[in-house]
Design a protein around this motif. Structure first.
Motif, PDB file in Angstrom:
ATOM      1  N   SER A 166       0.944   6.398 -12.968  1.00  0.00           N
ATOM      2  CA  SER A 166       1.025   7.282 -11.798  1.00  0.00           C
ATOM      3  C   SER A 166      -0.335   7.849 -11.395  1.00  0.00           C
ATOM      4  O   SER A 166      -0.414   8.717 -10.520  1.00  0.00           O
ATOM      5  CB  SER A 166       1.998   8.433 -12.075  1.00  0.00           C
ATOM      6  N   LEU A 167      -1.414   7.368 -12.021  1.00  0.00           N
ATOM      7  CA  LEU A 167      -2.746   7.851 -11.653  1.00  0.00           C
ATOM      8  C   LEU A 167      -3.100   7.420 -10.232  1.00  0.00           C
ATOM      9  O   LEU A 167      -2.976   6.241  -9.881  1.00  0.00           O
ATOM     10  CB  LEU A 167      -3.805   7.308 -12.619  1.00  0.00           C
ATOM     11  N   PRO A 168      -3.569   8.349  -9.413  1.00  0.00           N
ATOM     12  CA  PRO A 168      -3.984   7.970  -8.052  1.00  0.00           C
ATOM     13  C   PRO A 168      -5.347   7.290  -8.088  1.00  0.00           C
ATOM     14  O   PRO A 168      -6.126   7.454  -9.035  1.00  0.00           O
ATOM     15  CB  PRO A 168      -4.065   9.328  -7.339  1.00  0.00           C
ATOM     16  N   ALA A 169      -5.641   6.536  -7.052  1.00  0.00           N
ATOM     17  CA  ALA A 169      -6.930   5.848  -6.975  1.00  0.00           C
ATOM     18  C   ALA A 169      -8.083   6.837  -6.951  1.00  0.00           C
ATOM     19  O   ALA A 169      -9.196   6.520  -7.376  1.00  0.00           O
ATOM     20  CB  ALA A 169      -6.968   4.962  -5.735  1.00  0.00           C
ATOM     21  N   THR A 170      -7.825   8.048  -6.497  1.00  0.00           N
ATOM     22  CA  THR A 170      -8.879   9.061  -6.383  1.00  0.00           C
ATOM     23  C   THR A 170      -9.244   9.695  -7.719  1.00  0.00           C
ATOM     24  O   THR A 170     -10.182  10.495  -7.790  1.00  0.00           O
ATOM     25  CB  THR A 170      -8.430  10.175  -5.427  1.00  0.00           C
ATOM     26  N   CYS A 171      -8.522   9.360  -8.798  1.00  0.00           N
ATOM     27  CA  CYS A 171      -8.760  10.036 -10.079  1.00  0.00           C
ATOM     28  C   CYS A 171     -10.169   9.830 -10.598  1.00  0.00           C
ATOM     29  O   CYS A 171     -10.721  10.697 -11.279  1.00  0.00           O
ATOM     30  CB  CYS A 171      -7.728   9.594 -11.116  1.00  0.00           C
ATOM     31  N   VAL A 172     -10.784   8.686 -10.273  1.00  0.00           N
ATOM     32  CA  VAL A 172     -12.122   8.409 -10.801  1.00  0.00           C
ATOM     33  C   VAL A 172     -13.198   9.208 -10.082  1.00  0.00           C
ATOM     34  O   VAL A 172     -14.356   9.216 -10.514  1.00  0.00           O
ATOM     35  CB  VAL A 172     -12.450   6.906 -10.710  1.00  0.00           C
ATOM     36  N   ARG A 173     -12.832   9.869  -8.986  1.00  0.00           N
ATOM     37  CA  ARG A 173     -13.825  10.669  -8.264  1.00  0.00           C
ATOM     38  C   ARG A 173     -14.110  11.981  -8.975  1.00  0.00           C
ATOM     39  O   ARG A 173     -15.093  12.648  -8.688  1.00  0.00           O
ATOM     40  CB  ARG A 173     -13.322  10.968  -6.845  1.00  0.00           C
ATOM     41  N   HIS A 174     -13.209  12.365  -9.888  1.00  0.00           N
ATOM     42  CA  HIS A 174     -13.393  13.621 -10.600  1.00  0.00           C
ATOM     43  C   HIS A 174     -14.571  13.500 -11.546  1.00  0.00           C
ATOM     44  O   HIS A 174     -14.593  12.652 -12.426  1.00  0.00           O
ATOM     45  CB  HIS A 174     -12.118  13.965 -11.386  1.00  0.00           C
ATOM     46  N   ASP A 212      -5.855  -1.345  -0.017  1.00  0.00           N
ATOM     47  CA  ASP A 212      -5.744   0.011   0.529  1.00  0.00           C
ATOM     48  C   ASP A 212      -4.568   0.765  -0.107  1.00  0.00           C
ATOM     49  O   ASP A 212      -3.749   1.377   0.589  1.00  0.00           O
ATOM     50  CB  ASP A 212      -5.563  -0.044   2.060  1.00  0.00           C
ATOM     51  N   SER A 213      -4.490   0.701  -1.439  1.00  0.00           N
ATOM     52  CA  SER A 213      -3.391   1.348  -2.163  1.00  0.00           C
ATOM     53  C   SER A 213      -3.795   2.755  -2.605  1.00  0.00           C
ATOM     54  O   SER A 213      -4.949   2.999  -2.960  1.00  0.00           O
ATOM     55  CB  SER A 213      -3.016   0.523  -3.397  1.00  0.00           C
ATOM     56  N   PRO A 214      -2.851   3.689  -2.620  1.00  0.00           N
ATOM     57  CA  PRO A 214      -3.154   5.042  -3.120  1.00  0.00           C
ATOM     58  C   PRO A 214      -3.163   5.118  -4.645  1.00  0.00           C
ATOM     59  O   PRO A 214      -3.460   6.161  -5.206  1.00  0.00           O
ATOM     60  CB  PRO A 214      -2.014   5.883  -2.542  1.00  0.00           C
ATOM     61  N   TRP A 215      -2.825   3.991  -5.324  1.00  0.00           N
ATOM     62  CA  TRP A 215      -2.679   4.001  -6.780  1.00  0.00           C
ATOM     63  C   TRP A 215      -3.823   3.270  -7.466  1.00  0.00           C
ATOM     64  O   TRP A 215      -4.342   2.278  -6.962  1.00  0.00           O
ATOM     65  CB  TRP A 215      -1.348   3.350  -7.169  1.00  0.00           C
ATOM     66  N   LEU A 216      -4.192   3.752  -8.643  1.00  0.00           N
ATOM     67  CA  LEU A 216      -5.199   3.058  -9.437  1.00  0.00           C
ATOM     68  C   LEU A 216      -4.670   1.706  -9.895  1.00  0.00           C
ATOM     69  O   LEU A 216      -5.407   0.728  -9.957  1.00  0.00           O
ATOM     70  CB  LEU A 216      -5.576   3.908 -10.664  1.00  0.00           C
ATOM     71  N   PHE A 217      -3.354   1.653 -10.214  1.00  0.00           N
ATOM     72  CA  PHE A 217      -2.702   0.400 -10.624  1.00  0.00           C
ATOM     73  C   PHE A 217      -1.610   0.056  -9.620  1.00  0.00           C
ATOM     74  O   PHE A 217      -0.445   0.426  -9.805  1.00  0.00           O
ATOM     75  CB  PHE A 217      -2.109   0.537 -12.025  1.00  0.00           C
ATOM     76  N   PRO A 218      -1.957  -0.641  -8.537  1.00  0.00           N
ATOM     77  CA  PRO A 218      -0.953  -0.978  -7.524  1.00  0.00           C
ATOM     78  C   PRO A 218       0.057  -2.000  -8.035  1.00  0.00           C
ATOM     79  O   PRO A 218      -0.257  -2.836  -8.885  1.00  0.00           O
ATOM     80  CB  PRO A 218      -1.786  -1.581  -6.376  1.00  0.00           C
ATOM     81  N   GLY A 219       1.282  -1.914  -7.514  1.00  0.00           N
ATOM     82  CA  GLY A 219       2.296  -2.902  -7.838  1.00  0.00           C
ATOM     83  C   GLY A 219       2.225  -4.061  -6.868  1.00  0.00           C
ATOM     84  O   GLY A 219       1.268  -4.190  -6.093  1.00  0.00           O
ATOM     85  N   PRO A 222       1.635  -2.746  -2.611  1.00  0.00           N
ATOM     86  CA  PRO A 222       0.522  -1.824  -2.865  1.00  0.00           C
ATOM     87  C   PRO A 222       0.857  -0.361  -2.579  1.00  0.00           C
ATOM     88  O   PRO A 222       0.148   0.535  -3.052  1.00  0.00           O
ATOM     89  CB  PRO A 222      -0.577  -2.325  -1.921  1.00  0.00           C
ATOM     90  N   ARG A 223       1.928  -0.134  -1.839  1.00  0.00           N
ATOM     91  CA  ARG A 223       2.310   1.253  -1.551  1.00  0.00           C
ATOM     92  C   ARG A 223       2.963   1.908  -2.765  1.00  0.00           C
ATOM     93  O   ARG A 223       3.144   3.127  -2.779  1.00  0.00           O
ATOM     94  CB  ARG A 223       3.278   1.297  -0.362  1.00  0.00           C
TER      95      ARG A 223
END
Length: 318
Positions: A166-174, A212-219, A222-223
């Motif tokens: 459930s990690l979002p793609a934005t997590c690595v920006r932290h 263009d997925s919001p998830w770090l691990f897309p299925g 991709p949504r």
């Protein structure tokens, strides 16, 4: 009441209404996840059907005792019974707080004992082999990238698989070397994020930019994030490539290996509690109990006075 009668019976309307109110409270006060709510509903409705036609507001404590006695006769495992009793206790406290009952329905009911069931951790050498050999040589580059970041993050952060996927793609920006994680009950925590894991995650995100997925691990869609079943297939392939028994490698084994290796190297139990996202320190203490048993076994096997019948007081001379 026989199994056929239980299946035929329906939970009284009053009981269903109480269960609904309890689950709504769990969401509002604890942020309970859907999976948790579904499990609690199934357990409570099973008990409500067993007690029918009486409402859960009216049954006596003896009904709880009789229910679990029936569970034991039916071959329900001690682990499952313990889980159900934990659910019932929370529900009983809810009814007491709401004034539905003047007593706590589950008071005096003893939880059945069961083995902790913690998996055997991988050794540090096995983890290194899994990371080095299990994350390369797959059918395509993306699978290599995904395998690398997933295994790096599972082992170096101790995340639950649900938290990882459930990690979002934005997590690595932290920045600051910390990874923001939303755990059970919606509780948030920060865990150390290794540079190797960050680099692997950034490489995967760059490769997946077109999705263009919001998830770090897309299925596949991709949504949506990668499913647990999809991840299990990837982990299985990684274990095979590393020459490890796939039955010994799972997300929970990697989480357990993370905790065990930290304790082996002197980590503080309170710090481990925070890293694992345990709400209660008693949950974390199970790791020290397991380690204690292993230390005892090491003494029994390797110390000259440690084997059964060899240690202890000398026999009295006649």
């Amino acid at each position: 009441m026989t199994d056929q009668h239980v299946k035929a019976a329906r939970a009284p309307v009053e009981s269903v209404a109480l269960i609904d109110a309890f689950l709504e409270t769990m969401v509002a006060e604890r942020g309970a996840a859907e999976r948790t709510r579904l499990a609690y509903r199934a357990d409570l409705e099973d008990f409500a059907r067993w007690c029918a036609p009486l409402s859960l507001a009216d049954v006596g404590r003896s009904k709880v005792q009789a229910y679990f006695a029936d569970q034991g006769r039916a071959g329900i495992s001690a682990r499952t019974q313990a889980r159900r009793l934990s659910c019932f206790k929370q529900f009983a406290r809810f009814m007491l707080q709401m004034g539905v009952r003047a007593d706590e329905l589950t008071a005096g009911q003893v939880s059945p004992r069961y083995h902790s069931g913690l998996p055997h951790p991988l050794s540090e050498e096995e983890v290194r082999r899994l990371l080095d050999k299990g994350t390369s040589g797959h059918a395509d580059l993306r699978r290599d990238l995904l395998s690398r970041v997933a295994l790096e993050m599972l082992y170096t952060t101790g995340l639950r698989i649900s938290e990882l996927l459930s990690l979002p793609a934005t997590c690595v920006r932290h920045r600051g070397g910390m990874l923001p994680v939303r755990g059970k009950g919606g509780r948030e925590r920060l865990v150390p994020f290794s540079s190797a894991a960050r680099e692997a995650a950034e490489a995967l995100l760059a490769y997946d930019a077109i999705l263009d997925s919001p998830w770090l691990f897309p299925g596949r869609d991709p949504r949506k994030p990668l499913t647990r079943q999809g991840f299990d297939k990837i982990l299985y392939a990684c274990a095979v490539k590393a020459g490890l028994d796939p039955q010994r490698v799972s997300p929970h084994v990697l989480r357990h290996s993370f905790a065990t290796h930290l304790l082996n190297r002197g980590a503080d139990l309170r710090a481990l509690q925070v890293l694992l996202g345990h709400a209660d320190i008693t949950t974390t203490q199970i790791y020290t109990q397991v380690m204690t048993e292993r230390l005892k076994e090491a003494v029994r096997q390797h110390h000259p006075m440690g084997r059964d019948g060899e240690a202890g007081e000398p026999e009295a001379q006649g």
